[in-house]
Design a protein around this motif. Structure first.
Motif, PDB file in Angstrom:
ATOM      1  N   ARG A  29       0.848  -1.200   0.000  1.00  0.00           N
ATOM      2  CA  ARG A  29       0.000   0.000   0.000  1.00  0.00           C
ATOM      3  C   ARG A  29       0.877   1.242   0.000  1.00  0.00           C
ATOM      4  O   ARG A  29       1.987   1.231   0.528  1.00  0.00           O
ATOM      5  CB  ARG A  29      -0.930  -0.004   1.206  1.00  0.00           C
ATOM      6  CG  ARG A  29      -1.945  -1.141   1.187  1.00  0.00           C
ATOM      7  CD  ARG A  29      -2.846  -1.085   2.407  1.00  0.00           C
ATOM      8  NE  ARG A  29      -2.092  -1.310   3.640  1.00  0.00           N
ATOM      9  CZ  ARG A  29      -1.819  -2.518   4.125  1.00  0.00           C
ATOM     10  NH1 ARG A  29      -2.230  -3.601   3.486  1.00  0.00           N
ATOM     11  NH2 ARG A  29      -1.129  -2.633   5.251  1.00  0.00           N
ATOM     12  N   ASP A  30       0.368   2.323  -0.573  1.00  0.00           N
ATOM     13  CA  ASP A  30       1.167   3.528  -0.721  1.00  0.00           C
ATOM     14  C   ASP A  30       1.668   4.033   0.629  1.00  0.00           C
ATOM     15  O   ASP A  30       0.891   4.201   1.576  1.00  0.00           O
ATOM     16  CB  ASP A  30       0.354   4.624  -1.413  1.00  0.00           C
ATOM     17  CG  ASP A  30       1.220   5.810  -1.810  1.00  0.00           C
ATOM     18  OD1 ASP A  30       2.296   5.576  -2.390  1.00  0.00           O
ATOM     19  OD2 ASP A  30       0.824   6.962  -1.549  1.00  0.00           O
ATOM     20  N   ASN A  31       2.961   4.239   0.697  1.00  0.00           N
ATOM     21  CA  ASN A  31       3.645   4.772   1.869  1.00  0.00           C
ATOM     22  C   ASN A  31       3.640   3.814   3.071  1.00  0.00           C
ATOM     23  O   ASN A  31       3.878   4.227   4.200  1.00  0.00           O
ATOM     24  CB  ASN A  31       3.058   6.121   2.299  1.00  0.00           C
ATOM     25  CG  ASN A  31       4.115   7.027   2.895  1.00  0.00           C
ATOM     26  OD1 ASN A  31       5.251   7.083   2.437  1.00  0.00           O
ATOM     27  ND2 ASN A  31       3.763   7.743   3.952  1.00  0.00           N
ATOM     28  N   SER A  32       3.359   2.534   2.820  1.00  0.00           N
ATOM     29  CA  SER A  32       3.449   1.549   3.897  1.00  0.00           C
ATOM     30  C   SER A  32       4.899   1.101   4.055  1.00  0.00           C
ATOM     31  O   SER A  32       5.718   1.249   3.148  1.00  0.00           O
ATOM     32  CB  SER A  32       2.547   0.350   3.608  1.00  0.00           C
ATOM     33  OG  SER A  32       2.932  -0.301   2.408  1.00  0.00           O
ATOM     34  N   LEU A  33       5.210   0.552   5.225  1.00  0.00           N
ATOM     35  CA  LEU A  33       6.575   0.183   5.544  1.00  0.00           C
ATOM     36  C   LEU A  33       6.670  -1.300   5.876  1.00  0.00           C
ATOM     37  O   LEU A  33       5.706  -1.911   6.339  1.00  0.00           O
ATOM     38  CB  LEU A  33       7.085   0.994   6.747  1.00  0.00           C
ATOM     39  CG  LEU A  33       7.100   2.521   6.602  1.00  0.00           C
ATOM     40  CD1 LEU A  33       7.491   3.155   7.936  1.00  0.00           C
ATOM     41  CD2 LEU A  33       8.041   2.966   5.501  1.00  0.00           C
ATOM     42  N   ALA A  34       7.834  -1.862   5.651  1.00  0.00           N
ATOM     43  CA  ALA A  34       8.124  -3.238   6.052  1.00  0.00           C
ATOM     44  C   ALA A  34       9.484  -3.255   6.726  1.00  0.00           C
ATOM     45  O   ALA A  34      10.473  -2.731   6.188  1.00  0.00           O
ATOM     46  CB  ALA A  34       8.115  -4.176   4.848  1.00  0.00           C
TER      47      ALA A  34
ATOM     48  N   ASP B  22      13.668   0.612   7.228  1.00  0.00           N
ATOM     49  CA  ASP B  22      12.467  -0.014   6.671  1.00  0.00           C
ATOM     50  C   ASP B  22      12.413   0.169   5.170  1.00  0.00           C
ATOM     51  O   ASP B  22      12.866   1.187   4.622  1.00  0.00           O
ATOM     52  CB  ASP B  22      11.206   0.607   7.284  1.00  0.00           C
ATOM     53  CG  ASP B  22      11.062   0.323   8.765  1.00  0.00           C
ATOM     54  OD1 ASP B  22      11.641  -0.679   9.239  1.00  0.00           O
ATOM     55  OD2 ASP B  22      10.392   1.113   9.457  1.00  0.00           O
ATOM     56  N   LEU B  23      11.828  -0.823   4.492  1.00  0.00           N
ATOM     57  CA  LEU B  23      11.457  -0.651   3.095  1.00  0.00           C
ATOM     58  C   LEU B  23      10.180   0.177   3.041  1.00  0.00           C
ATOM     59  O   LEU B  23       9.246  -0.051   3.806  1.00  0.00           O
ATOM     60  CB  LEU B  23      11.232  -1.995   2.415  1.00  0.00           C
ATOM     61  CG  LEU B  23      12.459  -2.822   2.031  1.00  0.00           C
ATOM     62  CD1 LEU B  23      12.024  -4.188   1.521  1.00  0.00           C
ATOM     63  CD2 LEU B  23      13.306  -2.106   0.985  1.00  0.00           C
ATOM     64  N   ARG B  24      10.136   1.128   2.104  1.00  0.00           N
ATOM     65  CA  ARG B  24       8.946   1.951   1.928  1.00  0.00           C
ATOM     66  C   ARG B  24       8.295   1.601   0.589  1.00  0.00           C
ATOM     67  O   ARG B  24       8.941   1.686  -0.456  1.00  0.00           O
ATOM     68  CB  ARG B  24       9.300   3.443   1.960  1.00  0.00           C
ATOM     69  CG  ARG B  24       8.074   4.359   1.853  1.00  0.00           C
ATOM     70  CD  ARG B  24       8.484   5.821   1.844  1.00  0.00           C
ATOM     71  NE  ARG B  24       9.202   6.184   3.056  1.00  0.00           N
ATOM     72  CZ  ARG B  24       8.612   6.517   4.196  1.00  0.00           C
ATOM     73  NH1 ARG B  24       7.287   6.518   4.277  1.00  0.00           N
ATOM     74  NH2 ARG B  24       9.335   6.831   5.253  1.00  0.00           N
TER      75      ARG B  24
END
Length: 449
Positions: A214-219, A227-229
């Motif tokens: 999802r847009d602007n979500s992080l992992a 974090d990956l964005r």
């Protein structure tokens, strides 16, 4: 030290294509599971030779092409060798002349790829598609260079040992790695701590499927604090920290693989404000941000921003006396700086081919992108984008060579920087992650390694 960068021409080793699933690869799925990988070759000797042909040829062949000179002074100052040494505690080793360095790199690459593929193939070749680990699946997907880099970094067990847990690997294709200059690849082979940080940033914790992009979500990744964005743009492009994701949801017994078009680099080490505070190319910008009381906003994690950041050389182009006058006028200075800021993380892959984006100042900033087979150049309000997609923990920095003005008139129209010659579109300067000194990248803090 001025270093040469070689343009990696678009030879196709494996059937990779930008922005879409690979034609001959297993089809990407919307849900769990991966496509049929049975048609992928099991004999790895030919695969390694093909990879080295793609990489080594550019280092040794007489027909190597060098790009036009880039805005290297800004890049060298911003992402300097000295900064890398300070943050990594490593020194860049000099290896003879250019030819010696290229031969040394080819030796490193062959050894890493052979050892990685040998280790993976011994376990995985007897497996069918239902028992492949992340390493085996990467092997089936012909991501040989990724496996070689993981092996050289001492991280291959993460992909092979199921008891370590499930992970999501964002795997650059071999062609994606070939976009990095030979100097940067050599730097990573000579500096395992830097390579370890790079590769850990490509591995997210747990099973992260495309439904979660999802847009602007992080992992969260295995590189602590980085974090990956994910971003989803109107042109249907989905990116992971700026790298377009072109095929998704290849299931393994210990996680999932997504293929990306670029190596996800550089790795974020702090906020936009942190980068400005430490980078030697941003001394004037740092002074201006402090005078406008914007430092707190640029260091805040509460909002995601894109900053089109002018370097010291960009400020030096201003008319004599204008900068001093601007620094004394807080209202005007704040307006100018906010004109360089856009809400959200706007990576190059998500920029409009030609169009406006709304700035924090409220005005429209015109962006034009020139793309071709060999070049990718971006204009921002009349300025050249000289270093793209420097990810920060609260957004992204796009480095530009001029100071933007909210009162200047920018006439939308044809992209005059793209010149059509014999049916091929080319840009005057390459805007890629390949600079005159590709070794120069944003540093990672040692405590994260």
């Amino acid at each position: 030290m001025q270093l040469l960068v070689l343009v990696i021409t678009c030879l196709v080793l494996a059937p990779y294509s930008s922005g879409i699933p690979m034609q001959d690869a297993p089809e990407s799925l919307n849900g769990k599971g991966h496509g049929d990988t049975s048609k992928w070759e099991h004999g790895h000797g030919r695969g390694i030779d093909a990879v080295l042909k793609l990489f080594g040829k550019f280092g040794l062949a007489k027909q190597d092409r060098s790009p036009p000179k880039h805005h290297s002074s800004d890049a060298e100052s911003l992402f300097s060798q000295k900064m890398l040494n300070v943050f990594y505690g490593d020194s860049i080793k000099e290896i003879g002349n250019e030819l010696d360095r290229k031969r040394q790199l080819e030796t490193f690459e062959r050894e890493a790829l052979e050892k990685a593929v040998e280790k993976v193939s011994q376990v995985e070749l007897s497996c069918n598609d239902t028992c492949l680990s992340l390493a085996g699946l990467a092997y089936r997907l012909k991501a040989y260079y990724f496996l070689g880099m993981m092996h050289h970094a001492g991280l291959l067990d993460i992909l092979t040992i199921e008891t370590l847990g499930n992970y999501s690997a964002f795997v650059p294709t071999d062609f994606a790695f070939s976009k990095l200059s030979y100097l940067l690849r050599l730097y990573f082979f000579l500096n395992p701590r830097a390579l370890r940080a790079l590769m850990l940033y490509h591995i997210a914790q747990g099973d992260v499927y495309s439904t979660e992009f999802r847009d602007n979500s992080l992992a969260s990744t295995l590189l602590k604090g980085a974090d990956l964005r994910f971003n989803v743009y109107n042109n249907s492009t989905v990116t992971a920290s700026g790298a377009p994701i072109n095929a998704t949801n290849f299931n393994a017994t210990n996680g999932v693989i997504h293929l990306v078009d670029n190596v996800i680099h550089p790795v974020p080490f702090g906020t936009i404000g942190d980068v400005i505070a430490i980078s030697p190319a941003f001394k004037t910008l740092r002074k201006a941000v402090a005078a406008a009381n914007l430092t707190g906003m640029l260091k805040s994690e509460a909002v995601t921003l894109t900053m089109f950041a002018p370097t010291d050389r960009a400020f030096a182009k201003l008319p004599k006396g204008y900068l001093d006058k601007l620094l004394k006028n807080k209202t005007e200075l704040t307006a100018v700086l906010k004109y360089h800021l856009v809400r959200g993380a706007l990576y190059v892959a998500g920029m409009p081919e030609e169009g406006n984006v709304t700035t924090l100042e409220g005005g429209a900033l015109y962006i034009s992108v020139c793309e071709s087979e060999y070049y990718n150049k971006v204009w921002v309000g009349g300025a050249d984008l000289t270093y793209p997609d420097a990810t920060a923990t609260n957004g992204v920095i796009q480095v530009i060579d001029q100071v933007l003005s909210p009162t200047a008139t920018r006439r939308p129209g044809a992209n005059l920087g793209c010149i059509s010659t014999a049916g091929e579109t080319k840009a005057k300067n390459p805007m890629h992650k390949m600079m005159d000194n590709e070794i120069n990248v944003l540093p990672w803090r040692p405590e994260k390694l």
